[in-house]
Structure formats: C-alpha cells, structure tokens
Design a protein around this motif. Structure first.
Motif: not given
Length: 620
Positions: A499-524
């Motif tokens: 549409s004519d509007t949009y948004a940034t998105l910033d995500v961190i997913c902490f997987n506690r069993s594997k000891g890993v953080a997954y980051l995803s960024k869209s214009a964040a």
C-alpha cells in the motif's frame, strides 16, 4: 462373603492361540541338531518370557517333551541351563536393575556352556557373541511384546532356519538344499544386520559343502525392498555359480518371491513401532488448532485494517478468518493430552519400566516438566537410561530436578524439566513524541523454547503510522507462534502490506536451548551488542516492509555468551543517550535499567517516537 469375592476374582484357565504356537515352535527347536540349537532356543525363550508367563511355560514344557527323543543328557543340560537363566534374571531383579537391559548378557551366558556339550570349546565365545548380538537386535523393536500374538523379525527368521535344519535331519541327502530354501524364507523377515548374524552362525558352527550359497539369503535380505536390484543380482549370481537344475530353480523362486510376496501377507508379523517425533509428543491436534486460530487472527487483523480503507477485500478476509476459526474449534479434543501421556507410557513400558503415574506440565514459555512415578529400574539408571530415553522421545534436552524413593512401592518419584543453558532477562518501554500518537510498536513474547523481541516503526507519524506498526507487529507475532520462520514471516507480511504506507521491522529470536540469537532487520536501526565491556554494532540495509513487492531482510546468527546484553531501539533514540545509559546503569535488574534509560530519554523533548528493548543473557 470374602470367600465368594475371591472365587469371583479368580480367572479361569484359558489356553490361548499364542500358547499353542509357542508349543509347536518349541517342538521344532527341540529337534534341531548342532550348535545352532542353543542359539535358537534361548532367543525364543527370551521372546516368550518378555511376552507372557503362559507362553514361557508352554515353550519350556514342549521343549522338554521334544528333548526326550534325544539323549537324556540333553534334557538335564537344558533343564539346568534354563534354571540358570531364570536365576540370573531373579538376581538382576533383586538388585533393582532393568531386566530389559541385562537380558542380552543373561542370554549369552546361559547359551555358552552348550558348546561344551558337543565337545567344541571353540564355539563357546562364538555362541555367546552371536546370541548377545541377536538379542540386542531383537530388543531394538518392542511392538511384538504388546500384541496378542506376534513374532519379532529375528524369531520369525530363526523358526525358518530351525525348520530347515530339522528338514535336513529327516532328508539328509538334500539337507543343504533344504537349508538354503528355508534360509531364503528367513531373509524375507530379517533385516540385513540380523541375517548377517544368522549366516555367520551357520558358517562358523556348521559344516556346509558350499557356504558361498549363503550369500543368496543375504542378497534377499539386503535388497528385498529394491526389487529390480535384487532380481538383477540373483540373475548374475546364477550365471556365475549355478551348477545344476536345483540352483537355477532355487534362484528363480527367490526372484519370484521378491516380486510377489509382501511381508504384511504373512501371519504373526509384528507391526514395527515408529519412534515418537516431537509433533507426536506435543499433540498434533492441539498444535494444529493453535495454528489455525493464529491464522484466523491474522485475517481478522487484516480485515479490520482494510475495512477502515473501504477496501472490497475486507469482507473476503473476514470470511477467511471465520472459516479458519471454525476449523480450529472443530479440532478441539479434551483427551489429546491423555493420548500423549499414553504414547510416552507405552514407549517406557516397552523398555520394561513400570510406570505408575506420569504428569506433564507445559508452561507458557514452552518448557516442559515431567513428574513420573516409575519402578523396575536402579536409581543410577534414572540418569543413564531414563533421561536419555525421554530426551529421544521428546526431542529436547532434559535435566533431573529431583529423585525421591516412592513411599508405597519399590520405585522412585522423578521430576524432570527442560535443560535450557541460558536464561534471558528482557524488558522494554516506549516514549511517544511531543505532538502526535506514537507510531512505534514493540512486543516481547515466548514461543516454545525461544524468546522473541521485536520493534516496528510505522513510517510518518500519528494514527496512520501507529496503525501500520501495530498491524505488522500483530501479524508477525501470530505467524511466528504458528511455526513460520521469522524471515519468511517478514517476506509474507511484505506481500500482504502492499500500500502507500510501510514500516520497519527489527526482530531478535533467542533460542535458549541452542544458545543462539537470530536477528532479522528490515530498514531497522542498528542493534547493539554489549559483550565484555565492548559495544558491537549489528546493522543492515534491507528495505522496510510494504515499500516494494519483494524484499530480503538482513539476517544474522550470533552465539550467546554469558552476560551478553542486546540493545534494540527505534530511530528516535540517539547514540549519545545510549552512552549516557551505559554510564548510569546499575546492572541489578533489567527493569531498573529500562527505567534509567527512559529517564534519560525524558530529559529532552522528543521529536520522534523512541522505543527501547534491553535483553541480558545469563548462563544457567
């Protein structure tokens, strides 16, 4: 009155079909000559013992009847051997150890002395090793223990070999040919490893005129599922080694049976138990119902958004949401939790553990806690056997929280729960600009063994920006908890939000069993990692959600370390304010650190919305 009740409780004596078949098989095994006899006898004895007492008694009784036709020394020797077998089992039970684990060794020790009966001392260790290996293979699959009457693959194959050896005694002139025929029959039931053990036993313990013909049975066992390969190899074998009409007919019949016969067509074949997967252990019906409810919520959110724009698609989205919610309601079964417990209990009882009670708790953060009352195992086996078994069934790492002796029986009350190496302490807050409604949205939520933090900033300001950022945040959360990977969820939202509007998105997913953080960024904005008093920038260059038809978010994967701190923020926060927070923070609790950060942000008039999320990693 008591006497009448006791008489009603007394079960009548019933001869079952399994008892009859065990008696017939015992007669066949008792007629076998040579060193293969104790191997087959003790394998079948274990098979009967693990199934029922009546089958065990029937097998022993008719084995002794069959042995009466031989020298009486055989009868005495077998009577002593079987008595010794049950004495060893009793000693294992007396020491409160798991009989199921010890029975391969008991079998091997009981069978070894029978080589001395035929004055072949070299066969002692051969028999012991083969019996031990065959018993281990037989116990890898346990469905035959619970079925009304079924034979394991190894026992089915052993019966064919025993029948072949007996037929050879009756018709000695064609004994080898008959053994080959029956051996091919055994190959249809035994897996390749089991067949190799039987062929090795025949090769080492019997005098065969042309032992290389045993390879035919191995070929049938290894390639019976790949029919074209098996028939081709049998044809090549015949071209190279066939010397007479019997060899040609024998190979032809084997090839024909591979093409025509299916294992399911034959009687008493056990249905192999498939290992439990995580989807089974956590209830497929409940998981599917939750996913449908989340998808329904997604379409409901889209309907509300497009309805304000008078978009004609809004009604369609509302219908889709209603349909998905209806299907989710239809899938609601109150007994699905009990079904999961039954699956786990059956698996544990297959390993001969006696489970008196099992209670499973699933917490909001996705972690599990198991309360088990169990017996027929030694205390040390709780960590060495029970815990690894439950980890395999549940596909997650577990740790033993407590072990207590059960008050009223010879067993233990055991509590286990997820063994998560890291704990994540997280908190966040938002401060709107001075003039309009905040266009930022943030969310912190748990999904199974993961903790997800996200910030969305709607482009522009005011109600329009707030609406788009909250929509992106809501849909993303529903998608993630429905099992969609976070980068796929971002791409999907981008498709939906054209549409004519949009948004940034910033995500961190902490997987506690594997000891890993997954980051995803869209214009964040950059995320900052504070590790060992050093600040590291984690940034990307991807476009915001909804601006073009196809986007690829920036993705990072970071291995967690103890005392790591992550700082997520929207574009209203300045770096000098981050440095000020690093100087003033207390490091006592994350909530206090967030309050200190917000106090710093309030020191100046905000021109843009300002949102922060702080996360601290603690090693358990």
């Amino acid at each position: 009155m008591e006497k009448v009740i006791m008489e009603k409780m007394r079960k009548p004596f019933v001869i079952r079909s399994g008892d009859v078949w065990c008696a017939l098989f015992a007669l066949v095994l008792g007629s076998v000559q040579g060193l293969m006899e104790p191997i087959l006898v003790f394998l079948f004895l274990t098979h009967c013992y693990l199934r029922s007492t009546s089958e065990t008694i029937s097998m022993i009784l008719f084995l002794f009847i069959s042995l009466l036709t031989k020298d009486m020394m055989y009868l005495y020797f077998y009577a002593l051997g079987i008595a010794f077998y049950f004495v060893l089992i009793y000693l294992v039970k007396l020491s409160n150890r798991n009989v199921y684990q010890w029975i391969p060794l008991i079998n091997a020790i009981s069978a070894m002395p029978f080589a001395l009966l035929q004055y072949r001392s070299y066969g002692v260790f051969i028999i012991g090793s083969i019996v031990y290996a065959l018993t281990r293979e037989m116990l890898k699959e346990y469905s035959w223990i619970k079925q009304s009457f079924a034979l394991s693959n190894i026992i089915y194959g052993g019966m064919f070999i025993g029948a072949g050896l007996c037929a050879g005694e009756i018709f000695p002139s064609v004994s080898y040919n008959l053994l080959l025929v029956f051996l091919s029959g055994a190959a249809f039931f035994c897996h390749a490893r089991e067949m190799m053990l039987y062929v090795a036993a025949l090769f080492l313990l019997t005098a065969l005129p042309q032992p290389f013909w045993l390879l035919v049975a191995l070929l049938v066992s290894v390639f019976k599922e790949e029919k074209i390969v098996a028939v081709t190899l049998l044809g090549l074998f015949g071209i190279q080694y066939a010397e007479n009409l019997f060899h040609i007919i024998y190979l032809f019949v084997n090839a024909l049976c591979i093409v025509i016969i299916k294992k399911e067509m034959l009687p008493f074949v056990s249905e192999e138990t498939k290992p439990l997967s995580i989807s089974k252990s956590l209830s497929q019906d409940n998981l599917l119902r939750r996913q449908l409810q989340n998808y329904a919520s997604i379409f409901e959110s889209l309907h509300s958004y497009y309805e304000t724009m008078k978009n004609p698609h809004a009604e369609l989205l509302e219908s889709m949401a209603f349909a998905l919610q209806y299907q989710a309601d239809e899938l609601e079964h109150p007994m699905c939790g009990e079904e999961n417990k039954t699956r786990i209990i059956q698996a544990l009882e297959g390993y001969q553990f006696a489970v008196e009670n099992l209670h499973i708790e699933e917490f909001r953060d996705g972690s599990l806690r198991l309360h088990i009352t169990i017996s027929n195992l030694h205390k040390k086996e709780i960590c060495t056997t029970l815990k690894p078994l439950l980890e395999g069934l549940l596909q997650r790492k577990m740790k033993v929280i407590s072990v207590e002796d059960h008050r009223f029986s010879k067993g233990y009350d055991v509590v286990l729960q997820d063994n998560l190496p890291f704990e994540i302490e997280v908190d966040g807050d938002s401060l709107k600009n001075a003039s309009t409604t905040s266009g930022d949205a943030f969310s912190i939520f748990h999904f199974r063994q993961s903790l997800v933090c996200m910030i969305s900033d709607g482009m522009g300001n005011g109600e329009k920006a707030a609406q788009i950022s909250h929509l992106v945040s809501s849909i993303f959360q529903k998608m993630v908890v429905s099992g969609i990977p976070q980068d796929n969820a971002i791409r999907c939202i981008n498709k939906l939000m054209q549409s004519d509007t949009y948004a940034t998105l910033d995500v961190i997913c902490f997987n506690r069993s594997k000891g890993v953080a997954y980051l995803s960024k869209s214009a964040a904005c950059p995320t900052w990692l504070l590790r060992e008093h050093k600040l590291y920038e984690l940034s990307g260059s991807a476009l915001p959600v909804g601006i073009v038809s196809t986007i690829q978010p920036d993705c990072f994967e970071i291995e967690l370390q103890d005392k790591d701190e992550f700082i997520m923020m929207s574009d209203g926060v300045e770096m000098k304010e981050v440095y000020a927070w690093m100087r003033e923070r207390q490091e006592d609790s994350m909530k206090e650190d967030v309050e200190i950060f917000m106090d710093i942000l309030k020191r100046k008039l905000r021109k843009d919305d300002s949102t922060i999320i702080l996360a601290r990693v603690k090693e358990q």
